[in-house]
Design a protein around this motif. Structure first.
Motif, PDB file in Angstrom:
ATOM      1  N   HIS A 188      21.296  48.496  79.565  1.00  0.00           N
ATOM      2  CA  HIS A 188      22.328  49.135  78.748  1.00  0.00           C
ATOM      3  C   HIS A 188      22.878  50.326  79.524  1.00  0.00           C
ATOM      4  O   HIS A 188      22.160  50.949  80.316  1.00  0.00           O
ATOM      5  N   ARG A 189      24.130  50.634  79.267  1.00  0.00           N
ATOM      6  CA  ARG A 189      24.789  51.755  79.956  1.00  0.00           C
ATOM      7  C   ARG A 189      23.996  53.051  79.864  1.00  0.00           C
ATOM      8  O   ARG A 189      23.925  53.825  80.834  1.00  0.00           O
ATOM      9  N   ASP A 190      23.357  53.291  78.711  1.00  0.00           N
ATOM     10  CA  ASP A 190      22.706  54.570  78.457  1.00  0.00           C
ATOM     11  C   ASP A 190      21.196  54.533  78.664  1.00  0.00           C
ATOM     12  O   ASP A 190      20.488  55.442  78.220  1.00  0.00           O
ATOM     13  N   VAL A 191      20.689  53.502  79.331  1.00  0.00           N
ATOM     14  CA  VAL A 191      19.246  53.350  79.536  1.00  0.00           C
ATOM     15  C   VAL A 191      18.962  53.309  81.041  1.00  0.00           C
ATOM     16  O   VAL A 191      19.660  52.614  81.784  1.00  0.00           O
ATOM     17  N   PRO A 192      17.952  54.041  81.518  1.00  0.00           N
ATOM     18  CA  PRO A 192      17.608  53.988  82.946  1.00  0.00           C
ATOM     19  C   PRO A 192      17.231  52.570  83.368  1.00  0.00           C
ATOM     20  O   PRO A 192      16.859  51.727  82.537  1.00  0.00           O
ATOM     21  N   PRO A 193      17.315  52.272  84.674  1.00  0.00           N
ATOM     22  CA  PRO A 193      16.976  50.922  85.149  1.00  0.00           C
ATOM     23  C   PRO A 193      15.552  50.518  84.753  1.00  0.00           C
ATOM     24  O   PRO A 193      14.622  51.323  84.778  1.00  0.00           O
ATOM     25  N   THR A 194      15.420  49.257  84.390  1.00  0.00           N
ATOM     26  CA  THR A 194      14.148  48.686  83.930  1.00  0.00           C
ATOM     27  C   THR A 194      13.518  47.864  85.045  1.00  0.00           C
ATOM     28  O   THR A 194      14.186  47.061  85.693  1.00  0.00           O
ATOM     29  N   ARG A 195      12.228  48.052  85.239  1.00  0.00           N
ATOM     30  CA  ARG A 195      11.490  47.208  86.190  1.00  0.00           C
ATOM     31  C   ARG A 195      11.306  45.821  85.591  1.00  0.00           C
ATOM     32  O   ARG A 195      10.897  45.671  84.434  1.00  0.00           O
ATOM     33  N   MET A 196      11.625  44.790  86.368  1.00  0.00           N
ATOM     34  CA  MET A 196      11.487  43.405  85.936  1.00  0.00           C
ATOM     35  C   MET A 196      10.931  42.578  87.084  1.00  0.00           C
ATOM     36  O   MET A 196      11.014  42.956  88.243  1.00  0.00           O
ATOM     37  N   TRP A 197      10.368  41.438  86.740  1.00  0.00           N
ATOM     38  CA  TRP A 197      10.035  40.412  87.714  1.00  0.00           C
ATOM     39  C   TRP A 197      10.995  39.250  87.473  1.00  0.00           C
ATOM     40  O   TRP A 197      11.047  38.699  86.361  1.00  0.00           O
ATOM     41  N   THR A 198      11.745  38.872  88.484  1.00  0.00           N
ATOM     42  CA  THR A 198      12.778  37.864  88.276  1.00  0.00           C
ATOM     43  C   THR A 198      12.787  36.849  89.412  1.00  0.00           C
ATOM     44  O   THR A 198      12.229  37.071  90.492  1.00  0.00           O
ATOM     45  N   TYR A 199      13.439  35.725  89.142  1.00  0.00           N
ATOM     46  CA  TYR A 199      13.796  34.765  90.187  1.00  0.00           C
ATOM     47  C   TYR A 199      15.119  35.245  90.780  1.00  0.00           C
ATOM     48  O   TYR A 199      16.154  35.230  90.100  1.00  0.00           O
ATOM     49  N   GLY A 200      15.113  35.697  92.017  1.00  0.00           N
ATOM     50  CA  GLY A 200      16.310  36.286  92.583  1.00  0.00           C
ATOM     51  C   GLY A 200      16.405  37.752  92.216  1.00  0.00           C
ATOM     52  O   GLY A 200      15.413  38.392  91.853  1.00  0.00           O
ATOM     53  N   SER A 201      17.609  38.315  92.286  1.00  0.00           N
ATOM     54  CA  SER A 201      17.778  39.757  92.138  1.00  0.00           C
ATOM     55  C   SER A 201      18.518  40.167  90.873  1.00  0.00           C
ATOM     56  O   SER A 201      18.762  41.348  90.660  1.00  0.00           O
ATOM     57  N   GLY A 202      18.900  39.218  90.021  1.00  0.00           N
ATOM     58  CA  GLY A 202      19.630  39.554  88.805  1.00  0.00           C
ATOM     59  C   GLY A 202      18.701  39.730  87.625  1.00  0.00           C
ATOM     60  O   GLY A 202      17.492  39.516  87.716  1.00  0.00           O
ATOM     61  N   PRO A 203      19.259  40.108  86.465  1.00  0.00           N
ATOM     62  CA  PRO A 203      18.429  40.297  85.270  1.00  0.00           C
ATOM     63  C   PRO A 203      17.890  38.993  84.705  1.00  0.00           C
ATOM     64  O   PRO A 203      16.915  38.996  83.965  1.00  0.00           O
ATOM     65  N   VAL A 204      18.536  37.882  85.014  1.00  0.00           N
ATOM     66  CA  VAL A 204      18.009  36.545  84.723  1.00  0.00           C
ATOM     67  C   VAL A 204      18.157  35.727  86.005  1.00  0.00           C
ATOM     68  O   VAL A 204      18.959  36.061  86.881  1.00  0.00           O
ATOM     69  N   GLY A 205      17.388  34.663  86.107  1.00  0.00           N
ATOM     70  CA  GLY A 205      17.450  33.843  87.308  1.00  0.00           C
ATOM     71  C   GLY A 205      18.803  33.197  87.490  1.00  0.00           C
ATOM     72  O   GLY A 205      19.585  33.045  86.544  1.00  0.00           O
ATOM     73  N   PRO A 206      19.142  32.791  88.713  1.00  0.00           N
ATOM     74  CA  PRO A 206      20.428  32.127  88.951  1.00  0.00           C
ATOM     75  C   PRO A 206      20.513  30.794  88.239  1.00  0.00           C
ATOM     76  O   PRO A 206      19.496  30.148  87.966  1.00  0.00           O
ATOM     77  N   VAL A 207      21.737  30.392  87.916  1.00  0.00           N
ATOM     78  CA  VAL A 207      21.975  29.059  87.356  1.00  0.00           C
ATOM     79  C   VAL A 207      22.047  28.075  88.522  1.00  0.00           C
ATOM     80  O   VAL A 207      22.916  28.190  89.401  1.00  0.00           O
ATOM     81  N   ILE A 208      21.116  27.138  88.535  1.00  0.00           N
ATOM     82  CA  ILE A 208      21.087  26.115  89.580  1.00  0.00           C
ATOM     83  C   ILE A 208      21.912  24.931  89.101  1.00  0.00           C
ATOM     84  O   ILE A 208      21.729  24.442  87.991  1.00  0.00           O
ATOM     85  N   GLU A 209      22.853  24.480  89.928  1.00  0.00           N
ATOM     86  CA  GLU A 209      23.659  23.304  89.589  1.00  0.00           C
ATOM     87  C   GLU A 209      23.205  22.128  90.440  1.00  0.00           C
ATOM     88  O   GLU A 209      23.141  22.216  91.669  1.00  0.00           O
ATOM     89  N   ALA A 210      22.886  21.020  89.777  1.00  0.00           N
ATOM     90  CA  ALA A 210      22.445  19.809  90.453  1.00  0.00           C
ATOM     91  C   ALA A 210      23.185  18.626  89.841  1.00  0.00           C
ATOM     92  O   ALA A 210      23.829  18.759  88.798  1.00  0.00           O
ATOM     93  N   ARG A 211      23.073  17.476  90.486  1.00  0.00           N
ATOM     94  CA  ARG A 211      23.727  16.279  89.963  1.00  0.00           C
ATOM     95  C   ARG A 211      22.695  15.188  89.723  1.00  0.00           C
ATOM     96  O   ARG A 211      21.713  15.051  90.458  1.00  0.00           O
ATOM     97  N   SER A 212      22.942  14.440  88.661  1.00  0.00           N
ATOM     98  CA  SER A 212      22.077  13.321  88.323  1.00  0.00           C
ATOM     99  C   SER A 212      22.004  12.338  89.478  1.00  0.00           C
ATOM    100  O   SER A 212      23.025  11.989  90.089  1.00  0.00           O
ATOM    101  N   GLY A 213      20.783  11.919  89.801  1.00  0.00           N
ATOM    102  CA  GLY A 213      20.586  10.948  90.872  1.00  0.00           C
ATOM    103  C   GLY A 213      20.554  11.540  92.256  1.00  0.00           C
ATOM    104  O   GLY A 213      20.415  10.804  93.240  1.00  0.00           O
ATOM    105  N   GLU A 214      20.665  12.883  92.370  1.00  0.00           N
ATOM    106  CA  GLU A 214      20.614  13.537  93.671  1.00  0.00           C
ATOM    107  C   GLU A 214      19.366  14.427  93.717  1.00  0.00           C
ATOM    108  O   GLU A 214      19.378  15.551  93.209  1.00  0.00           O
ATOM    109  N   PRO A 215      18.259  13.917  94.285  1.00  0.00           N
ATOM    110  CA  PRO A 215      16.992  14.654  94.271  1.00  0.00           C
ATOM    111  C   PRO A 215      17.122  16.030  94.911  1.00  0.00           C
ATOM    112  O   PRO A 215      17.931  16.246  95.827  1.00  0.00           O
ATOM    113  N   LEU A 216      16.298  16.949  94.422  1.00  0.00           N
ATOM    114  CA  LEU A 216      16.346  18.338  94.867  1.00  0.00           C
ATOM    115  C   LEU A 216      14.944  18.831  95.202  1.00  0.00           C
ATOM    116  O   LEU A 216      14.011  18.641  94.411  1.00  0.00           O
TER     117      LEU A 216
END
Length: 557
Positions: free
Chosen positions: A112-140
């Protein structure tokens, strides 16, 4: 310790107590105020008797006996921060294989604008993990790198199974929720690994277009790792989705819902029982309501059709999502992909782990301000522009894709799973079990590969439990109320108190989480296609599955 405690109790004392008048009154009042989820089928999970009401220390907010002030997020000005949009990642191709690498790491982010930065453990560097886009039938191939610190900052209950003091406090394993994957790639709770190590999982993507999500599943502490921030979304695309011409790009937006408590200096606080030897609590509902990592943000939209990919990643909280002006939304998909046809809804109830694919048409709201709410509480503000910036238009499809109903006659086995809540004399939950068995008891569910079974969940507790099966998708058959008091008094005999109720229209698609209301038998039908091996099923209230509402099953070839 707990096994000995329950062994000393007579059989009658280990059965769930009836809901006390005081607790029922509290839940009803809180629900009416919009603080908790309410619907015809479920109420949110909260047991205030288990929450430590003392205030945490600012430098170590989760340390026993700490006493720093708490942040009251409802006193913060709402709608001052834009909604964060998660980074989108697409696999790279090398030597004919599609691959992505994501690191788990400690980050700091302003909720929040008025709250100091919060320590988090995340996938990647954002507040939530990145959205991974994949296609059906294409193994990852996904490489999950553990770069977390060596010490946990949330309170571990070392008395729980798999959490002994001789086991590393920081350990992780990634489960791609809803994925059809081999056992060794599924994120089995005991397959954890520690900081400095890496695990590569192979996901065949042999599935229809849908929204999956990834999160930690380490034995006994996944509720803490998820609370710290280890979750993200994965979208599978296919040709059917391409043909529907649905809103895309800036007009398709993930909405990831969760709740958190914070100290006054903005640090995460996870409530405990007050007992340093057994800090586990049975449910967790927090003061701060976040979407994509921000407390009550705003989103600027154009007067056109938008697509929202909603996901509830909260530990325990249920969300009832709707627009405050009662404008209808259109649901086109659920956990495992599209519905057969769009369903118009006033609100959508999401238990932990559930997803909803929603269309909202802002074309009649040019220049207006709308709000997305949870019951009576506004969660996010939509600021609708006066006009659209481009002539691109989208429309709601009349039909989507056929979803044949699985006939009950195709099932070769019907399995009965009873849900139990064991309480002490003060009505404090001590442990929750499936079929009266702990995680480490011998496996009793062994479906055969490529066969169909009916599973019926007999809920003997006072909570709604969102039950999740790994590996498979299923269809909901029905729910039917029964007399739980009569069940206990008459040697586990079922006396129904109503007729079977079919699933709602927006539950008629493929699912991987099902809401099982109290005092009801919820039936699903499942085809165990995919792979042989060991998997698991559990309640997706993270506090419940940790102690010990989680059981293995094994698919036999």
């Amino acid at each position: 310790m707990r096994a000995n405690f329950f062994a000393a109790l007579p059989p009658a004392a280990t059965e769930p107590h009836l809901l006390s008048t005081s607790r029922r009154k509290f839940l009803q009042q809180a629900s009416a105020l919009g603080l908790l989820y309410s619907s015809s089928r479920a109420i949110p999970q909260m047991n205030m008797a288990h929450m430590q009401m003392g205030q945490p220390n600012a430098s170590q907010p989760n340390a026993p006996g700490s006493h720093a002030p708490m942040l009251h997020t409802f006193q913060l000005p709402p709608f001052v921060d834009p909604l964060p949009i998660p980074q989108v990642l697409r696999p790279t191709v090398a030597n004919g294989r599609r691959k992505l690498t994501i690191a788990m790491q400690e980050t700091h982010f302003k909720v929040h604008r008025d709250v100091p930065p919060t320590r988090m453990w995340t996938y990647g560097s954002g507040p939530v993990g990145p959205v991974i886009e994949a296609r059906s039938g294409e193994p990852l191939d996904m490489e999950w790198v553990n770069r977390l610190p060596a010490k946990h900052f949330l309170p571990i209950d070392h008395s729980m199974h798999g959490c002994g003091k001789d086991i590393p406090d920081v350990r992780t394993v990634v489960h791609l929720h809803g994925a059809k994957a081999r056992s060794q790639d599924d994120g089995y709770p005991e397959d954890w690994y520690v900081p400095g190590q890496t695990r590569t999982c192979h996901y065949p993507m042999d599935q229809e277009a849908t929204a999956l999500w990834y999160h930690d599943h380490a034995m006994g502490i996944n509720r803490l790792n998820s609370y710290a921030g280890l979750f993200g979304m994965l979208l599978i695309r296919d040709k059917v989705e391409d043909s529907l011409h649905l809103p895309t790009g800036p007009y398709e937006i993930p909405l990831i819902f969760f709740d958190r408590d914070f100290t006054a200096d903005g640090q995460l606080y996870y409530a405990t029982s007050g007992d340093p030897e057994r800090p586990w609590i049975p449910e967790f509902s927090a003061d701060g309501l976040l979407i994509n990592g921000k407390i009550r943000p705003y989103l600027e939209v154009e007067p056109r059709l938008y697509r929202f990919r909603a996901l509830n990643v909260a530990n325990s909280r249920f969300y009832r999502i709707g627009l405050t002006d009662n404008s209808p939304m259109t649901q086109i998909g659920s956990d495992q992909g599209f519905l057969a046809a769009p369903v118009q809804v006033q609100n959508v109830v999401l238990s932990p782990g559930e997803r909803a694919d929603l269309l909202i048409d802002f074309s009649h709201s040019a220049g207006k301000t709308l709000h997305l709410s949870n019951g009576g509480l506004d969660l996010m503000e939509f600021r609708v522009a006066g006009r659209a910036t481009t002539p691109v238009s989208y429309s709601v499809p009349k039909t989507i894709r056929p979803i044949p109903r699985t006939p009950e006659s195709s099932a070769i086995v019907t399995r009965t799973i009873t849900l139990h809540d064991y309480q002490d004399q003060y009505e404090h939950s001590m442990m929750m079990l499936l079929n009266r068995k702990r995680w480490h008891d011998p496996t009793t569910e062994k479906p055969r590969l490529d066969t169909t079974e009916i599973w019926e969940f007999v809920n003997l507790t006072e909570d709604t439990h969102p039950m999740h099966l790994h590996l498979v998708r299923f269809q909901i058959l029905d729910r039917r109320n029964f007399d739980t008091t009569d069940y206990f008094l008459n040697h586990n005999k079922i006396r129904y108190t109503g007729d079977p109720v079919p699933p709602d229209p927006n539950e008629m698609g493929w699912k991987d989480v099902v809401q099982c209301p109290p005092g009801a038998i919820t039936r699903i039908i499942v085809n165990f296609s995919g792979y042989p091996g060991k998997y698991l099923y559990h309640c997706h209230i993270l506090e419940h599955e940790a102690n010990d509402m989680m059981r293995p099953f094994e698919v036999i070839a």
